[in-house]
Design a protein around this motif. Structure first.
Motif, PDB file in Angstrom:
ATOM      1  N   LEU A 166       0.818  -1.128   0.087  1.00  0.00           N
ATOM      2  CA  LEU A 166       0.007   0.135  -0.049  1.00  0.00           C
ATOM      3  C   LEU A 166       1.070   1.333  -0.009  1.00  0.00           C
ATOM      4  CD1 LEU A 166      -2.645  -0.637   2.762  1.00  0.00           C
ATOM      5  CD2 LEU A 166      -2.726  -1.445   0.641  1.00  0.00           C
ATOM      6  N   TRP A 167       0.601   2.342  -0.524  1.00  0.00           N
ATOM      7  CA  TRP A 167       1.075   3.698  -0.673  1.00  0.00           C
ATOM      8  C   TRP A 167       0.208   4.645  -0.010  1.00  0.00           C
ATOM      9  CZ3 TRP A 167       5.601   5.521  -1.582  1.00  0.00           C
ATOM     10  CH2 TRP A 167       5.680   6.970  -1.891  1.00  0.00           C
ATOM     11  N   ILE A 168       0.574   4.926   1.424  1.00  0.00           N
ATOM     12  CA  ILE A 168      -0.009   5.902   2.373  1.00  0.00           C
ATOM     13  C   ILE A 168       0.440   7.284   2.107  1.00  0.00           C
ATOM     14  CG2 ILE A 168      -0.686   6.321   4.709  1.00  0.00           C
ATOM     15  CD1 ILE A 168      -1.801   3.470   3.733  1.00  0.00           C
ATOM     16  N   ARG A 169      -0.425   8.079   1.695  1.00  0.00           N
ATOM     17  CA  ARG A 169       0.051   9.716   1.498  1.00  0.00           C
ATOM     18  C   ARG A 169       0.003  10.391   3.038  1.00  0.00           C
ATOM     19  NH1 ARG A 169      -3.274   8.867  -2.759  1.00  0.00           N
ATOM     20  NH2 ARG A 169      -2.261   8.723  -4.744  1.00  0.00           N
ATOM     21  N   ASN A 170       0.477  11.376   2.881  1.00  0.00           N
ATOM     22  CA  ASN A 170       0.198  12.392   4.115  1.00  0.00           C
ATOM     23  C   ASN A 170      -1.264  12.740   4.329  1.00  0.00           C
ATOM     24  OD1 ASN A 170       0.772  14.204   6.108  1.00  0.00           O
ATOM     25  ND2 ASN A 170       0.410  15.905   4.473  1.00  0.00           N
ATOM     26  N   ALA A 216      -3.479  -0.831  12.108  1.00  0.00           N
ATOM     27  CA  ALA A 216      -4.641  -0.083  11.305  1.00  0.00           C
ATOM     28  C   ALA A 216      -5.082   1.121  12.131  1.00  0.00           C
ATOM     29  CB  ALA A 216      -5.907  -0.924  11.195  1.00  0.00           C
ATOM     30  N   GLY A 217      -5.433   2.203  11.625  1.00  0.00           N
ATOM     31  CA  GLY A 217      -5.941   3.526  12.073  1.00  0.00           C
ATOM     32  C   GLY A 217      -5.095   4.512  12.443  1.00  0.00           C
ATOM     33  N   GLY A 218      -3.880   4.222  12.366  1.00  0.00           N
ATOM     34  CA  GLY A 218      -2.781   5.200  12.398  1.00  0.00           C
ATOM     35  C   GLY A 218      -2.698   6.327  11.229  1.00  0.00           C
ATOM     36  N   LYS A 219      -2.318   7.588  11.314  1.00  0.00           N
ATOM     37  CA  LYS A 219      -2.845   8.393  10.241  1.00  0.00           C
ATOM     38  C   LYS A 219      -0.845   8.945  10.093  1.00  0.00           C
ATOM     39  CE  LYS A 219      -5.761  11.929   9.795  1.00  0.00           C
ATOM     40  NZ  LYS A 219      -6.376  13.125  10.663  1.00  0.00           N
ATOM     41  N   GLN A 220      -0.841   8.673   8.800  1.00  0.00           N
ATOM     42  CA  GLN A 220       0.721   9.208   8.497  1.00  0.00           C
ATOM     43  C   GLN A 220       0.758  10.608   8.377  1.00  0.00           C
ATOM     44  OE1 GLN A 220       3.481   8.355   7.934  1.00  0.00           O
ATOM     45  NE2 GLN A 220       4.644   9.084   6.359  1.00  0.00           N
ATOM     46  N   LEU A 221       1.861  11.151   8.803  1.00  0.00           N
ATOM     47  CA  LEU A 221       2.060  12.386   8.876  1.00  0.00           C
ATOM     48  C   LEU A 221       3.580  12.662   8.157  1.00  0.00           C
ATOM     49  CD1 LEU A 221       1.408  13.506  12.483  1.00  0.00           C
ATOM     50  CD2 LEU A 221      -0.180  13.826  10.607  1.00  0.00           C
ATOM     51  N   GLY A 222       3.525  13.657   6.903  1.00  0.00           N
ATOM     52  CA  GLY A 222       4.704  13.546   6.492  1.00  0.00           C
ATOM     53  C   GLY A 222       4.713  12.881   4.856  1.00  0.00           C
ATOM     54  N   GLU A 223       5.910  12.615   4.583  1.00  0.00           N
ATOM     55  CA  GLU A 223       5.307  11.868   3.083  1.00  0.00           C
ATOM     56  C   GLU A 223       5.154  10.705   2.956  1.00  0.00           C
ATOM     57  OE1 GLU A 223       9.786  12.276   2.173  1.00  0.00           O
ATOM     58  OE2 GLU A 223       9.905  14.468   2.122  1.00  0.00           O
ATOM     59  N   GLY A 224       4.890  10.147   1.828  1.00  0.00           N
ATOM     60  CA  GLY A 224       4.176   9.070   1.553  1.00  0.00           C
ATOM     61  C   GLY A 224       5.154   7.768   2.260  1.00  0.00           C
ATOM     62  N   ILE A 225       4.611   6.602   2.627  1.00  0.00           N
ATOM     63  CA  ILE A 225       5.205   5.356   2.955  1.00  0.00           C
ATOM     64  C   ILE A 225       4.701   4.314   2.208  1.00  0.00           C
ATOM     65  CG2 ILE A 225       5.865   6.218   5.144  1.00  0.00           C
ATOM     66  CD1 ILE A 225       3.550   4.828   6.411  1.00  0.00           C
ATOM     67  N   GLU A 226       5.600   3.379   2.287  1.00  0.00           N
ATOM     68  CA  GLU A 226       4.966   2.301   1.301  1.00  0.00           C
ATOM     69  C   GLU A 226       5.021   0.941   2.788  1.00  0.00           C
ATOM     70  OE1 GLU A 226       7.425   1.098  -1.975  1.00  0.00           O
ATOM     71  OE2 GLU A 226       6.690  -0.954  -1.945  1.00  0.00           O
ATOM     72  N   ILE A 227       3.769   0.223   2.615  1.00  0.00           N
ATOM     73  CA  ILE A 227       3.430  -0.945   3.854  1.00  0.00           C
ATOM     74  C   ILE A 227       3.117  -2.052   3.002  1.00  0.00           C
ATOM     75  CG2 ILE A 227       3.211   0.988   5.576  1.00  0.00           C
ATOM     76  CD1 ILE A 227       0.416   0.498   5.352  1.00  0.00           C
ATOM     77  N   SER A 284      10.938  34.555  -0.303  1.00  0.00           N
ATOM     78  CA  SER A 284      11.233  33.538  -1.546  1.00  0.00           C
ATOM     79  C   SER A 284      11.690  32.346  -0.918  1.00  0.00           C
ATOM     80  CB  SER A 284      12.527  34.320  -2.306  1.00  0.00           C
ATOM     81  OG  SER A 284      13.642  34.492  -1.200  1.00  0.00           O
ATOM     82  N   LYS A 285      11.680  31.291  -1.840  1.00  0.00           N
ATOM     83  CA  LYS A 285      12.154  29.835  -1.599  1.00  0.00           C
ATOM     84  C   LYS A 285      10.831  29.393  -0.524  1.00  0.00           C
ATOM     85  CE  LYS A 285      16.900  30.027  -2.904  1.00  0.00           C
ATOM     86  NZ  LYS A 285      18.136  29.772  -2.122  1.00  0.00           N
ATOM     87  N   TYR A 286       9.894  29.910  -0.789  1.00  0.00           N
ATOM     88  CA  TYR A 286       8.664  29.350   0.471  1.00  0.00           C
ATOM     89  C   TYR A 286       8.724  27.926  -0.081  1.00  0.00           C
ATOM     90  CZ  TYR A 286       4.256  28.341   2.565  1.00  0.00           C
ATOM     91  OH  TYR A 286       3.477  27.908   3.433  1.00  0.00           O
ATOM     92  N   LYS A 287       8.516  26.994   0.950  1.00  0.00           N
ATOM     93  CA  LYS A 287       8.145  25.632   0.400  1.00  0.00           C
ATOM     94  C   LYS A 287       7.264  24.729   1.700  1.00  0.00           C
ATOM     95  CE  LYS A 287      10.015  21.377  -1.115  1.00  0.00           C
ATOM     96  NZ  LYS A 287      11.114  20.395  -0.924  1.00  0.00           N
ATOM     97  N   GLU A 288       6.339  24.158   1.565  1.00  0.00           N
ATOM     98  CA  GLU A 288       5.671  23.942   2.354  1.00  0.00           C
ATOM     99  C   GLU A 288       5.362  22.298   2.227  1.00  0.00           C
ATOM    100  OE1 GLU A 288       1.424  25.467   2.689  1.00  0.00           O
ATOM    101  OE2 GLU A 288       0.684  23.864   4.014  1.00  0.00           O
ATOM    102  N   ILE A 289       6.242  21.720   3.283  1.00  0.00           N
ATOM    103  CA  ILE A 289       6.100  20.191   3.288  1.00  0.00           C
ATOM    104  C   ILE A 289       5.033  19.396   4.208  1.00  0.00           C
ATOM    105  CG2 ILE A 289       7.614  18.377   3.557  1.00  0.00           C
ATOM    106  CD1 ILE A 289      10.054  20.423   3.702  1.00  0.00           C
ATOM    107  N   PRO A 290       4.051  18.854   3.304  1.00  0.00           N
ATOM    108  CA  PRO A 290       2.884  18.131   4.291  1.00  0.00           C
ATOM    109  C   PRO A 290       3.274  17.286   5.310  1.00  0.00           C
ATOM    110  CG  PRO A 290       2.643  17.855   1.967  1.00  0.00           C
ATOM    111  CD  PRO A 290       4.095  18.478   1.936  1.00  0.00           C
ATOM    112  N   GLY A 291       2.546  17.773   6.537  1.00  0.00           N
ATOM    113  CA  GLY A 291       3.026  16.861   7.669  1.00  0.00           C
ATOM    114  C   GLY A 291       4.295  17.082   8.440  1.00  0.00           C
ATOM    115  N   LYS A 292       4.805  18.197   7.792  1.00  0.00           N
ATOM    116  CA  LYS A 292       6.263  18.468   8.449  1.00  0.00           C
ATOM    117  C   LYS A 292       6.116  20.070   9.085  1.00  0.00           C
ATOM    118  CE  LYS A 292       9.070  15.227   6.865  1.00  0.00           C
ATOM    119  NZ  LYS A 292      10.403  14.808   5.890  1.00  0.00           N
ATOM    120  N   GLY A 293       5.709  20.989   7.902  1.00  0.00           N
ATOM    121  CA  GLY A 293       5.947  22.317   8.269  1.00  0.00           C
ATOM    122  C   GLY A 293       6.098  23.111   7.136  1.00  0.00           C
TER     123      GLY A 293
END
Lengths: 793, 53
Positions: free
Chosen positions: A331-335, A374-385, A556-565
């Motif tokens: 499975l591929w779990i996204r943020n 099961a039931g955990g919610k991923q914060l951050g980049e996608g993971i493979e499980i 400038s160089k603004y970046k938003e990283i989901p699940g991180k900041g």
């Protein structure tokens, strides 16, 4: 200073929220974020600005929208749609954000956005939309994406609340009430001549009216009253007596005696009493069936899970329905997505928010090869499980499949009284019959026997309970306390112990206070504000409000990283804001959970969200302490243990780090010790305990949020009424008992005639409605009185 | 008085027609949603020009 005034004083034209960051202006209208602005642009380009004329700021802010690739899979589509032919598809969605007439207007004019949508209809109370569209030109996914684009993303979950609700609509009961009412009206009409006495000329009609009455009684007994016979038969088979047993007997006796009277021309029958009785009984049943259209009490883990998840097959992403997952699937779990089944982490940086499962709010890091429940919610980049257990057998779902829940056989006041009542009636009936037989009058003996059974009808008992309890339910729901059904109110009145969950139950995150640990100079504040200004995350907006700094640097160089900041270059300085993962370095010792601020690789401090106790908690606890045995079971660590102890008596048990299983077992143990336990919780981690407890209350700050299965849902802002709710439920039982006494008084009058074998049908026909009216008006007046006494009206 | 037989028949027939109409409306789903139609009828047919412009 002037600039700040402008930016905070104006409200967003779309959602009505205060504009804290950059003020976006189009067509002279102000918007708080790109999302709101985007919706406005879609609407204005489709000439649909009437949306804004029906209500001020009808929109709702929305977060990032989900992925809808799974809606291209035909197996998943089949599960969702209602109907499909070569051209036309009809689908019904539940849309939680529907809240005003503007929503109805907009969603019913979807054809203006895309002409391939033929029609769309809203059911406002149920928050449902039924869309019919051309499936040659538009895919289901495109329809959902249009909805999401304008801020009305449908909730598509594994447990389809929409379809389940449709089944529960009880049309057959309404039909029975209608038919019983119809027959009653006509029988009354044909019985009146008898009451007033028939002149010799009219005698010829007596037989006709009698036969008509029988004809009307047949559907009433065998169709409308059928459930009473079935229920009575079932309870006799299990060798106990419920309230339906004497009712079924009375209906049968009334019918047979009426038939006998008409066939053998032995005076008027009791058809009017019979049809009136069944009609009133069904009315009572109907009142009892209270439906909350937008609330479901039977949710389980499936309403938390999406209907589909992304799987990886030979390196390609492919959506798959969750109930088709098998062991070994990758499975591929996204943020922000939920892990649907117990799995092993194969690849990626896993930070899981397990608060659904354990109640613990800090995210946990997992290493490769570790099991993720099961039931955990991923914060951050996608993971493979990789899935190691079927979704239906995971640790989380096993809480629902336990067989603990069998001992909750609930016997209510009615059923327990019914037994004694029936025995009493039979004794009187047989004594009366025996007396007249001994006096040599067999006709009178039978008349007395049937009359006693007819007149001693527990009809009032069957009515007073639903009328009283449903009056209480409507008092409750005006105060934000939604109880599942009338039987649950009786359970509430019996409770003598309360178990609280902590996070989300005793505390709230709404209006949470932010405070800063560390120091920021004015210059650093300005840097931070300039960065946060670009983020639409709710936390950024809260911090912006708190810092209240009106001027900004360019970024400038603004970046938003989901699940991180977020990070960005502000005035030539690198500014970071987010959780630990965004920082370019480690902080020792571990800081508190919150939004960390770092400027140029220097850690500046953390914005911490203060766990706020609910308002009036001290009062609430001290009021409850007298009547209840109190206990707190928290899944969290004991970081606020000391603060919590101040609210409770020293004898109260407060336990931390309790798993869902621990909570469930603690409640079982209390029940074994003879206590009736009320459980207050909010999350999935309380679900098992809520179900096991005698009365489970799910607390929520927003009634449209998902709540676990329970007996009642309580708005967080109304928790201080809990002692009043409890007292009113007890008073309600008192009212039922008093009305029972009144009913007995009426029955005694009827019995006086009945045992002498001189019960004329008119007496029965008058006595029944009078006693019913007395009881219904008594219960409603008494309930209002007690509600006022308990400060609930 | 024999006219009464006819009148009783008529009244019964009328009542049955009304009962039938109710059952039809129930099966037809007219009682499923009694809130939205009341709000829907207040919408204007033609979209007004935005007064701000």
């Amino acid at each position: 200073m002037e600039q700040q005034k402008v930016s905070t004083a104006s409200l967003c034209y779309h959602c009505g929220e205060e504009i804290t960051g950059i003020d976006r202006v189009i067509d002279n209208k102000h918007f708080c974020c790109a999302g709101c602005q985007g919706v406005y642009q879609i609407l204005s380009s489709n000439n649909m600005c009437a949306y804004y004329t029906y209500n001020d700021a009808p929109g709702k802010r929305f977060g990032q929208s989900s992925h809808f690739e799974y809606l291209d899979e035909s197996t998943i589509i089949k599960q969702i749609i209602d109907y499909q032919d070569e051209k036309n598809t009809i689908v019904t969605f539940y849309i939680p954000t529907i809240h005003c007439s503007s929503c109805i207007w907009l969603l019913e004019h979807l054809y203006k956005i895309n002409p391939a949508i033929f029609s769309s209809r809203i059911d406002f109370l149920k928050k449902q939309i039924t869309i019919s569209f051309n499936n040659q030109e538009l895919s289901l996914r495109a329809v959902v994406e249009i909805l999401a684009e304008i801020g009305y993303e449908p909730a598509i979950n594994l447990q389809d609340v929409v379809k389940e609700n449709n089944h529960s609509v009880n049309k057959s009961l309404i039909l029975k009430v209608a038919i019983a009412g119809f027959c009653m009206g006509n029988v009354m009409l044909f019985s009146f001549p008898e009451y007033f006495g028939l002149s010799g000329l009219e005698q010829q009609f007596q037989a006709l009216f009698g036969w008509l009455n029988i004809a009307f009684s047949i559907p009433v007994v065998f169709y409308c009253g059928r459930d009473y016979f079935v229920s009575a038969w079932n309870s006799l088979k299990h060798q106990h007596v419920n309230l339906d047993t004497p009712l079924a007997l009375i209906i049968m006796v009334l019918f047979l005696r009426t038939a006998y009277s008409v066939i053998f021309n032995a005076g008027p029958g009791f058809a009017d009493t019979l049809t009136g009785l069944v009609f009133l009984l069904l009315m009572g049943k109907w009142v009892k069936q209270r439906t909350y259209h937008h609330i479901s009490f039977d949710r389980d883990y499936r309403s938390y899970f999406p209907i589909a998840i992304t799987t990886l097959q030979d390196g390609k992403e492919k959506p798959k329905a969750i109930n088709e997952l098998i062991i070994g699937d990758r499975l591929w779990i996204r943020n922000g997505e939920l892990v649907p089944a117990d799995s092993i982490l194969m690849k990626g940086d896993a930070w899981l928010d397990m608060s659904f499962v354990t109640g613990e709010t800090e995210p946990q890091q997992k290493v490769l090869g570790e099991i993720i429940y099961a039931g955990g919610k991923q914060l951050g980049e996608g993971i493979e499980i990789e899935v190691v257990k079927n979704p239906s057998q995971s640790y989380l779902t096993s809480l629902w499949n336990k067989e603990n829940y069998t001992n909750n056989f609930k016997q209510n006041f009615n059923d327990s009284v019914a037994k004694y009542f029936s025995v009493m009636v039979f004794i009187i009936a047989f004594v009366a019959m025996g007396y007249w037989f001994l006096n040599g009058s067999s006709v009178k003996a039978w008349a007395a026997f049937t009359a006693v059974i007819i007149v001693a009808c527990p009809c009032v008992l069957a009515l007073s309970t639903p009328f009283t309890l449903s009056a209480i339910l409507s008092v409750f729901d005006k105060k934000g306390f939604y109880v599942k059904n009338t039987d649950a109110v009786e359970e509430l009145a019996k409770c003598n112990a309360i178990v609280f969950d902590k996070t989300g139950t005793l505390t709230t995150t709404e209006n949470a206070n932010l405070f800063f640990i560390g120091t920021l100079s004015d210059e650093e504040k300005k840097l931070t504000v300039s960065l946060l200004n670009h983020s639409s995350h709710p936390l950024s907006r809260q911090i912006l409000k708190r810092l209240a700094c009106g001027s900004f640097y360019p970024i400038s160089k603004y970046k938003e990283i989901p699940g991180k900041g977020i990070k960005g270059l502000v005035n030539n300085q690198m500014v970071y804001a987010g959780n630990k993962l965004i920082l370019p370095f480690d902080i020792k010792p571990d800081p508190q959970h919150g939004v960390h601020i770092a400027i140029n690789s220097v850690y500046k401090g953390t914005f911490v969200i203060e766990q706020q106790w609910r308002k009036g908690l001290i009062n609430l606890i001290s009021k409850l302490e007298d009547t209840f045995n109190l206990k707190v079971l928290s899944g969290d660590t004991n970081k606020d243990g000391e603060a919590l102890k101040k609210f409770f008596l020293p004898t109260a048990i407060i336990k931390f780090e309790q798993s869902p299983q621990d909570k469930l077992e603690a409640i079982l143990a209390q029940q074994k010790a003879g206590e009736n336990v009320m459980m207050l919780g909010d999350g999935l981690n309380d679900a098992g305990a809520l179900k096991q407890s005698n009365f489970g209350i799910a607390i929520t700050d927003n009634i449209n949020n998902f709540t676990p299965g329970c007996d009642a849902i309580l708005k967080g802002s109304s928790i201080h009424y809990l002692p009043n709710f409890y007292q009113l439920s007890r008073d309600g039982l008192k009212v039922i008992k008093i009305s029972f006494a009144i009913a007995i008084a009426y029955n005694c009058i009827g019995l006086y005639f009945a045992v002498q074998g001189i019960l004329y049908p008119l007496v029965a026909a008058v006595l029944m409605p009078i006693s019913t009216i007395t009881i219904i008006s008594f219960t409603s007046i008494a309930t209002r009185f007690f509600a006022r006494k308990n400060h609930l009206i | 008085m024999n006219i009464l037989y006819f009148l009783v028949g008529c009244s019964l027939l009328m009542a049955l027609i009304f009962l039938g109409a109710f059952i039809w409306s129930l099966k037809n789903g007219q009682h499923d949603d009694v809130v939205t139609p009341a709000m829907r009828m207040l919408f204007d047919d033609e979209i007004k020009k935005n007064p701000d412009e």
